[in-house]
Design an enzyme around this catalytic site. Structure first.
Site, PDB file in Angstrom:
ATOM      1  N   GLY A 213       0.821  -1.210   0.000  1.00 23.29           N
ATOM      2  CA  GLY A 213       0.000   0.000   0.000  1.00 23.29           C
ATOM      3  C   GLY A 213       0.852   1.255   0.000  1.00 23.29           C
ATOM      4  O   GLY A 213       1.943   1.312  -0.582  1.00 23.29           O
ATOM      5  N   SER A 214       0.378   2.261   0.702  1.00 24.35           N
ATOM      6  CA  SER A 214       1.027   3.571   0.655  1.00 24.35           C
ATOM      7  C   SER A 214       2.407   3.599   1.287  1.00 24.35           C
ATOM      8  O   SER A 214       3.169   4.552   1.071  1.00 24.35           O
ATOM      9  CB  SER A 214       0.132   4.616   1.333  1.00 24.35           C
ATOM     10  OG  SER A 214      -1.043   4.822   0.577  1.00 24.35           O
TER      11      SER A 214
END
Length: 482
Positions: A213-214
């Site tokens: 993810g981020s």
């Protein structure tokens, strides 16, 4: 001698010669494989005829041996088995061994030639066992384990200056002592663990990969700074909001519609975790440049041994531009172990130099004499000092003013990055919550941490890296730095 008797004699001689040849083949060519076969009961009897050496954490053994009533005289015991299982692995009379219990077995059972004195070398007598001294910090290990609690997930902490693995936790965990023997109770305990859908015996810190993810935006930001696409984390990027993924009708938007993501600087984009900025950045760089940066940080390494082998983290190839955009926010087919993401922040905290992670500090003869010692080894130069310094500055903004405020430690420099990764068909699964960070007490002590929460009792809308994983990372950092 008549002919039938002569033929019988020749045939008998051939049988004897064949038997001699077969015995010689078995003893010479196959002797080692038969001796080491896990189904060889003599091997098991020999292995457990004496107490094993210990695996040690901060001067205290977390393993032991005690006598049994069976033919296998000693069985393995564990202190705080669930806490240290991802570190020690298991040693079972019935089911073999894994991890440090297997990899360091010659030291632990006394068969290592370095443990023998000259007389033992001649007589082949088994020597006294040695010990394995780990790099684990018990305070950090306990903080990570208690922080994860009933959640499914993992945490890894690394000393950026040396590569020492200070914490290695996977939950849910298991007690290796519950099946260390060969009784019916041991067999039932093993079978229950094998059937457990939560997979407590899976070492999620090393062997499970997740979409990062981020948290992966740090890798993309490093690639952009190293490439010169942007000179500074404070230069405005060329980033529309929303961002139309190339070749599609799909518009990428940001989690927070009011976040100032249009043409945001890297600092602001990390602070607000702007998907549009990093998706566009990955496309502008191209997958080859992002892949090159990821590889410098350990992605793609299928032989990363600490000494337990970690699963390979992957930055995919063969993507189109839209898929490259998704990879820029740690989605599509990007996968990483918690160890890998701790390596990312370790390189940033270490002025761009990535040290090879190691779990074992040294092995000894059971006393004060070391058989070997793990010297700090540079994995490689992951980025320039300037790039690392700029990323640390931006990560501090994330903790001071952005999505990572739950990781603040008064009086300590802390930088971090949150991540919430989608998974499951059409994002049907509970998102994974990530937090990757570093802390520096200004007194020469640093730590890099990665935490992933795979599953928790939080409502889907409440799942966030900062909310779930951030406090756990903070606890680990505080415990490490004292």
């Amino acid at each position: 001698m008549n002919k039938p008797l002569r033929n019988a004699s020749v045939f008998s001689l051939l049988l004897v010669l064949t038997l001699i040849a077969w015995v010689t083949y078995v003893q010479v060519a196959r002797g080692s494989s038969l001796r080491d076969n896990p189904h060889n009961t003599r091997r098991a009897i020999a292995q457990y005829a004496n107490p094993l050496g210990d695996i040690v954490v901060d001067g205290k053994p977390v393993t032991g041996s005690r006598t049994t009533e069976g033919s296998l005289r000693y069985k393995r015991t564990y202190t705080d088995g669930e806490l240290y299982a991802p570190v020690t692995g298991y040693a079972s009379q019935s089911y073999g061994s894994n991890q440090l219990e297997a990899l360091e077995r010659p030291v632990l059972d006394g068969s290592d030639s370095r443990l023998k004195n000259p007389l033992q070398a001649v007589t082949r007598e088994r020597s006294e066992p040695g010990d394995v001294i780990t790099a684990i910090d018990p305070a950090a290990q306990k903080a990570a384990f208690e922080g994860l609690g009933d959640k499914t997930g993992a945490a890894v902490a690394i000393d950026p200056d040396t590569g020492r693995v200070l914490a290695l936790v996977s939950t849910p965990s298991y007690d290796p002592g519950s099946f260390a023997g060969s009784s019916t109770g041991d067999q039932k305990a093993w079978q229950a663990l094998q059937k457990d859908k939560k997979q407590p015996m899976l070492n999620r810190a090393l062997r499970q990969t997740y979409p990062p993810g981020s948290a992966f935006k740090l890798v993309v930001a490093a690639a952009a700074l190293e490439d010169g696409l942007y000179d500074s984390v404070d230069v405005a990027t060329k980033s529309p909001d929303p961002y139309l993924l190339p070749g599609t009708a799909t518009k990428m938007r940001n989690e927070n519609p009011s976040a100032p993501c249009e043409d945001a600087t890297i600092r602001t984009a990390l602070q607000y975790s702007c998907n549009t900025v990093f998706a566009k950045m990955a496309v502008d760089l191209g997958q080859e440049k992002v892949a090159a940066q990821a590889e410098k940080l350990g992605f793609g390494d299928s032989e990363l041994d600490i000494p337990v082998r970690a699963a390979k983290s992957v930055y995919p190839d063969g993507m189109n531009d839209a898929q490259t955009g998704l990879s820029g926010i740690g989605q599509f087919d990007v996968t990483a172990t918690p160890l890998q993401m701790a390596m990312v922040t370790s390189a940033i905290a270490g002025d761009g130099k990535l040290m090879t992670p190691h779990l074992v500090d040294r092995t000894t003869d059971g006393g004060a004499s070391a058989l070997d010692r793990t010297e700090p080894e540079e994995y490689g130069r992951a980025m320039s000092e300037d790039t690392a310094s700029q990323l640390r500055s931006a990560m501090r903004t994330v903790v001071d003013e952005g999505t990572g405020t739950n990781a603040r430690i008064p009086g300590t420099e802390v930088g971090g990055k949150t991540g919430t990764a989608q998974h499951g068909e059409n994002n049907s699964g509970t998102p994974y919550a990530w937090f990757v960070s570093y802390a520096d007490d200004g007194k020469g002590h640093k730590v890099a941490v990665a935490v992933v929460v795979e599953d928790s009792d939080a409502a889907r809308a409440d799942v966030s890296g900062g909310g779930l994983a951030g406090p756990i990372a903070r606890s680990v950092m505080r415990a490490t730095l004292g």
